[in-house]
Each structure stands twice: as structure tokens, then as C-alpha cells.
Design an enzyme around this catalytic site. Structure first.
Site, PDB file in Angstrom:
ATOM      1  N   GLY A   1       0.823  -1.218   0.000  1.00  0.00           N
ATOM      2  CA  GLY A   1       0.000   0.000   0.000  1.00  0.00           C
ATOM      3  C   GLY A   1       0.856   1.267   0.000  1.00  0.00           C
ATOM      4  O   GLY A   1       2.092   1.205  -0.102  1.00  0.00           O
TER       5      GLY A   1
ATOM      6  N   ILE B   1       1.573   3.829   2.340  1.00  0.00           N
ATOM      7  CA  ILE B   1       2.561   4.078   3.403  1.00  0.00           C
ATOM      8  C   ILE B   1       3.457   2.843   3.587  1.00  0.00           C
ATOM      9  O   ILE B   1       4.673   2.958   3.794  1.00  0.00           O
ATOM     10  CB  ILE B   1       1.866   4.465   4.727  1.00  0.00           C
TER      11      ILE B   1
ATOM     12  N   LYS C   1      -9.237   2.066   4.884  1.00  0.00           N
ATOM     13  CA  LYS C   1      -8.899   3.399   5.412  1.00  0.00           C
ATOM     14  C   LYS C   1      -9.803   4.556   4.985  1.00  0.00           C
ATOM     15  O   LYS C   1      -9.495   5.704   5.299  1.00  0.00           O
ATOM     16  CB  LYS C   1      -7.468   3.733   5.037  1.00  0.00           C
TER      17      LYS C   1
ATOM     18  N   SER D   1      -4.042   6.648  13.842  1.00  0.00           N
ATOM     19  CA  SER D   1      -4.386   7.856  13.090  1.00  0.00           C
ATOM     20  C   SER D   1      -4.751   8.989  14.047  1.00  0.00           C
ATOM     21  O   SER D   1      -5.285   8.745  15.143  1.00  0.00           O
ATOM     22  CB  SER D   1      -5.597   7.533  12.212  1.00  0.00           C
ATOM     23  N   ALA D   2      -4.533  10.215  13.594  1.00  0.00           N
ATOM     24  CA  ALA D   2      -4.953  11.384  14.368  1.00  0.00           C
ATOM     25  C   ALA D   2      -6.473  11.433  14.512  1.00  0.00           C
ATOM     26  O   ALA D   2      -6.996  12.191  15.328  1.00  0.00           O
ATOM     27  CB  ALA D   2      -4.465  12.654  13.680  1.00  0.00           C
TER      28      ALA D   2
ATOM     29  N   TYR E   1     -14.427   4.029  10.885  1.00  0.00           N
ATOM     30  CA  TYR E   1     -12.992   3.874  10.629  1.00  0.00           C
ATOM     31  C   TYR E   1     -12.188   4.315  11.854  1.00  0.00           C
ATOM     32  O   TYR E   1     -11.291   3.592  12.327  1.00  0.00           O
ATOM     33  CB  TYR E   1     -12.574   4.691   9.393  1.00  0.00           C
TER      34      TYR E   1
ATOM     35  N   LYS F   1      -9.586   2.206  14.725  1.00  0.00           N
ATOM     36  CA  LYS F   1      -8.219   2.560  15.144  1.00  0.00           C
ATOM     37  C   LYS F   1      -8.138   2.638  16.674  1.00  0.00           C
ATOM     38  O   LYS F   1      -7.202   2.128  17.292  1.00  0.00           O
ATOM     39  CB  LYS F   1      -7.798   3.891  14.514  1.00  0.00           C
TER      40      LYS F   1
ATOM     41  N   PHE G   1      -0.728  11.953  11.031  1.00  0.00           N
ATOM     42  CA  PHE G   1      -1.540  13.111  10.667  1.00  0.00           C
ATOM     43  C   PHE G   1      -1.856  13.012   9.167  1.00  0.00           C
ATOM     44  O   PHE G   1      -2.435  12.022   8.754  1.00  0.00           O
ATOM     45  CB  PHE G   1      -0.892  14.404  11.189  1.00  0.00           C
TER      46      PHE G   1
ATOM     47  N   ARG H   1      -4.435  21.628   8.213  1.00  0.00           N
ATOM     48  CA  ARG H   1      -4.034  20.270   8.589  1.00  0.00           C
ATOM     49  C   ARG H   1      -2.515  20.191   8.701  1.00  0.00           C
ATOM     50  O   ARG H   1      -1.789  21.032   8.185  1.00  0.00           O
ATOM     51  CB  ARG H   1      -4.466  19.253   7.503  1.00  0.00           C
TER      52      ARG H   1
ATOM     53  N   ASP I   1     -15.827  17.569   8.866  1.00  0.00           N
ATOM     54  CA  ASP I   1     -14.509  18.217   8.916  1.00  0.00           C
ATOM     55  C   ASP I   1     -14.393  19.163  10.111  1.00  0.00           C
ATOM     56  O   ASP I   1     -15.372  19.794  10.505  1.00  0.00           O
ATOM     57  CB  ASP I   1     -14.266  19.042   7.639  1.00  0.00           C
TER      58      ASP I   1
END
Ligand code: NAD
Ligand code: WQD
Length: 330
Positions: A9, A11, A83, A123-124, A147, A151, A176, A229, A293
């Protein structure tokens, strides 16, 4: 050898490259549900080293066990999982199934084989939206979508595991906003369908695949009104995993550590940085805010500096240049 689940993937592939560059040998387990087998060849091209890759689902206990029996694995970096935040709202069972079962099966097999060093992709998104910025690891946790809950639940499972047996050493890395690509342009982020995330959308506008960017809101309480961000170059992030692995090999217990740059950047700043780095104009329109958001999100990175002796090296300009090189070469 280091087992990298989800190593084909976005990352994972960059982390395989950095692990190999740091002298580690790598075995990938990936079922290619969101990646292409050709990525493994690209990792070999970049590093000039061999990479073993097993086409398997991490939830397949027998197959995973055979990987541990076939290779001398000393630690695991666990990226495999779904993800997409929006998709997790419409397909919660698939997300809970894949993201929790993969960790449970992996940890069970690791325990059976006496391998108890694990780096987990968190994840953040595990931070409650009400926290003040920058986000420290001790901030209030809480999620707004399935999701994110997968985590947070994974982190809890891993903490409980480390409490039950003190020979476990587990680091959950809270990423992040990873963007950019390897400088070779051979690996990068390749979303299927319409990109959800900002940078892949921008590179597709630059490539002419989409006609304009939709900026989600310019009425946030930020300097220019657009969302802020903490963008981090994926190669910096990958190097953070190498440091986390070295740290985990020397310690015990469970830790959660932010990996970010520590600074915020707005949507308009990203657009302008991309235009400057590439010389390509990005047409955009201002749309309403995207539901869910928040205005601003960035990391306090002192724990990563202190425990891992790690901080980011690559700036926004480099992130834009490298993201575009990958898009334009593919
Ligand atoms: P990705 O989809 O590119 O990589 C995940 C890889 O795991 C893919 O190659 C996929 O085929 C594989 N996979 C998924 N389920 C599997 C299973 N059951 N068995 C075997 N392989 C499986 O995603 P990414 O952006 O590289 O993210 C890697 C990890 O980091 C994920 O856990 C993700 O949730 C987490 N993360 C990503 C971001 C981000 O913005 N990209 C941010 C925070 C956390
Ligand atoms: C960044 C900024 C948008 C697209 C997500 C997940 C998070 C983590 C990383 C996995 C925001 C704006 C975006 C577009 C825009 N993933 N935007 N137009 O939402 O910070 O984080 O990815 O763990 O969990 O939620 O990233 O790239 O989607 O958005 O204006 O077409 O860009 O509103 O301000 P986000 P993003």
C-alpha cells in the site's frame, strides 16, 4: 526479518523502502485489495534488494502461521486495513471485520510464535474533535466514524495485550496527513475512483483528469478561512516507522506516538505551494464545508522527538514536487 502487513500500500511501500535502506530484510503480506502487485517490483527497483511478498489475507490464520514458520520474523509493522472514512460509514461491518480481525489474528499468531514486537498504524482521527491544538498524545480520545473507532479499538486491544503479558512491545503511531511520494516517482498514492483526500485530488486536476478542485469551505476560523491540517511527507513518515521499530526493539509495554510535522497548513496554502513547485495552475471553486470536517488539526510532536529522536525533514514544497512527479510519471 520484519513482516510488513499491507506493505504494497501507500505508506507500507515507502516504509519497506526505508526499512531495507536501514539494513532490514522485509517480508510483505498483502491481499492487494487496495494495491497492485507491481508495487513490490518497484520496491525492488528502488532498493536494488529482494523483497519477499506473500499474497494473503492477514485474517487467514493458517497462511499467516506458515509465513512465520517459513521466515525468521523478529517484529511486525502492521498497515493492513481499510482506510476510507466515508466508506466506513456506509460499510461499518466490513471496516470492523477487516481492521479488527486482522489485528486479532496477527497478534494471536505472533503470540504463538513468540514474536511480540509490533508497530501499528493508528491515526490522528482517534482524537476527539473538541481538543485544543496542538494535539498531545494524552488529549481526549473519541471518534466520529467507524474507521476512527477501529483505530481506537485496535489501540485499546494492543494496550490490553501489553498489560496482560509484559514481553510485548507495541508502538501505535498516530499519523496526521501523509502526502507526497518517493523521490524516484516509482511509488506513491494511487486512490481508486474519485480521491477523497486533498493532494491526490490536486494532482489529478494538474494532470487534467479532473477539471477543478472543490475547496470545502472558506468560512472556518483560520487565517484564510480554509481548513488547516498537519501534512507530513510519506518518506518522513516511513522513516518514523524505522525509528519506532528500533525503539520498540529496545523497550517493553504499549505507547501511542504522534507522527506529524507539528505545523498546520491551509487548503489555499497547499494549492499555492503546489502551483509554485510545479508551475501548474490549479483551478478551484469554493464549495460548502464537508460534513465531519474540523477547522484545524495539527500535532504536538515532542513525544516522537523525545522517544524516537525523530522529526520531519521534508517541507511542503518537496511534498508537492514529489506528489506531482509520481502522478505525472504514472
Ligand atoms: P493503503 O490502502 O494504500 O494500504 C493498505 C494495504 O493493506 C493495501 O495494500 C491493502 O491491499 C492491504 N490490506 C488491507 N486489508 C488487508 C488484509 N486483510 N490482509 C492483507 N492485506 C490487506 O493505505 P495506506 O494509506 O498505506 O494506509 C496504511 C495504514 O495506515 C492503514 O491502516 C491506514 O488506516 C493507516 N492510516 C493511513 C492514513 C492516510 O492518510 N493514508 C492516515 C492515518 C492512518
Ligand atoms: C484535508 C483538507 C478538507 C479534499 C483524512 C481522514 C483522516 C486521515 C487522513 C486516515 C480538509 C480539504 C479535501 C478536497 C478540500 N486518514 N479538502 N477538497 O480530512 O484531514 O483527513 O485523511 O486515518 O482520518 O479523515 O484529509 O485530505 O481529506 O482533507 O478542500 O477535495 O482539505 O476539507 O480541510 P483529512 P483530507
Amino acid at each position: 526479518m520484519i513482516l510488513v502487513t499491507g506493505g504494497a500500500g501507500y505508506i507500507g511501500s515507502h516504509t519497506c523502502v526505508e526499512l531495507i535502506n536501514a539494513g532490514h530484510k522485509v517480508v510483505i503480506v498483502d491481499n492487494f485489495c487496495n494495491s497492485d502487485p507491481s508495487v513490490v517490483e518497484s520496491i525492488r527497483d528502488i532498493t536494488g534488494k529482494d523483497v519477499v511478498c506473500v499474497d494473503a489475507d492477514v485474517r487467514d490464520k493458517d497462511k499467516l502461521l506458515s509465513v512465520f514458520k517459513d521466515y525468521d520474523i523478529s517484529a511486525v509493522v502492521h498497515f493492513a486495513g481499510h482506510k476510507a472514512v466515508g466508506e466506513s460509514v456506509s460499510k461499518p461491518l466490513s471496516y470492523y471485520q477487516n481492521n479488527l480481525d486482522s489485528t486479532l489474528t496477527l497478534c494471536e499468531v505472533m503470540d504463538m510464535q513468540g514474536v511480540r514486537t509490533l508497530i501499528f498504524s493508528s491515526s490522528a482521527t482517534v482524537y476527539d474533535p473538541s481538543n485544543d491544538m496542538p494535539l498531545v498524545e494524552s488529549a481526549t480520545l473519541g471518534c466520529t466514524n467507524p474507521y476512527g473507532w477501529t483505530k481506537l479499538m485496535n489501540e485499546q486491544i494492543l494496550r490490553d495485550l501489553a498489560t496482560a503479558n509484559e514481553s510485548w512491545s507495541i508502538v501505535s503511531l498516530r499519523y496526521f496527513n501523509p502526502i507526497g511520494a518517493h523521490e524516484s516517482g516509482k511509488i506513491g498514492e494511487r486512490p481508486s475512483g474519485i480521491p477523497n483526500n486533498l493532494m491526490p485530488y490536486i494532482t489529478q486536476v494538474a494532470a487534467g483528469v479532473r477539471d477543478k478542485l472543490h475547496v470545502f469551505g472558506n468560512d472556518y476560523p483560520t487565517a484564510d478561512g480554509t481548513g488547516v491540517r498537519d501534512y507530513i511527507h510519506v518518506v518522513d513518515l516511513a522513516q518514523g516507522h524505522v525509528r519506532a521499530l528500533e525503539y520498540a526493539q529496545e523497550s517493553r509495554g504499549a505507547q501511542s506516538i504522534n507522527l506529524g510535522s507539528g505545523t498546520g497548513c491551509s487548503v489555499l496554502q497547499i494549492i499555492h505551494a503546489f502551483e509554485q513547485a510545479t508551475g501548474i495552475t490549479i483551478p478551484y471553486v469554493i464549495d460548502p464545508r464537508r460534513p465531519g470536517d474540523i477547522a484545524v488539526c495539527f500535532a504536538d510532536t515532542s513525544k516522537a522527538k523525545q522517544l524516537l529522536n525523530w522529526q520531519t525533514q521534508l517541507d511542503i514544497n518537496q511534498m508537492c514536487e514529489d506528489a506531482w512527479r509520481f502522478e505525472s510519471q504514472s
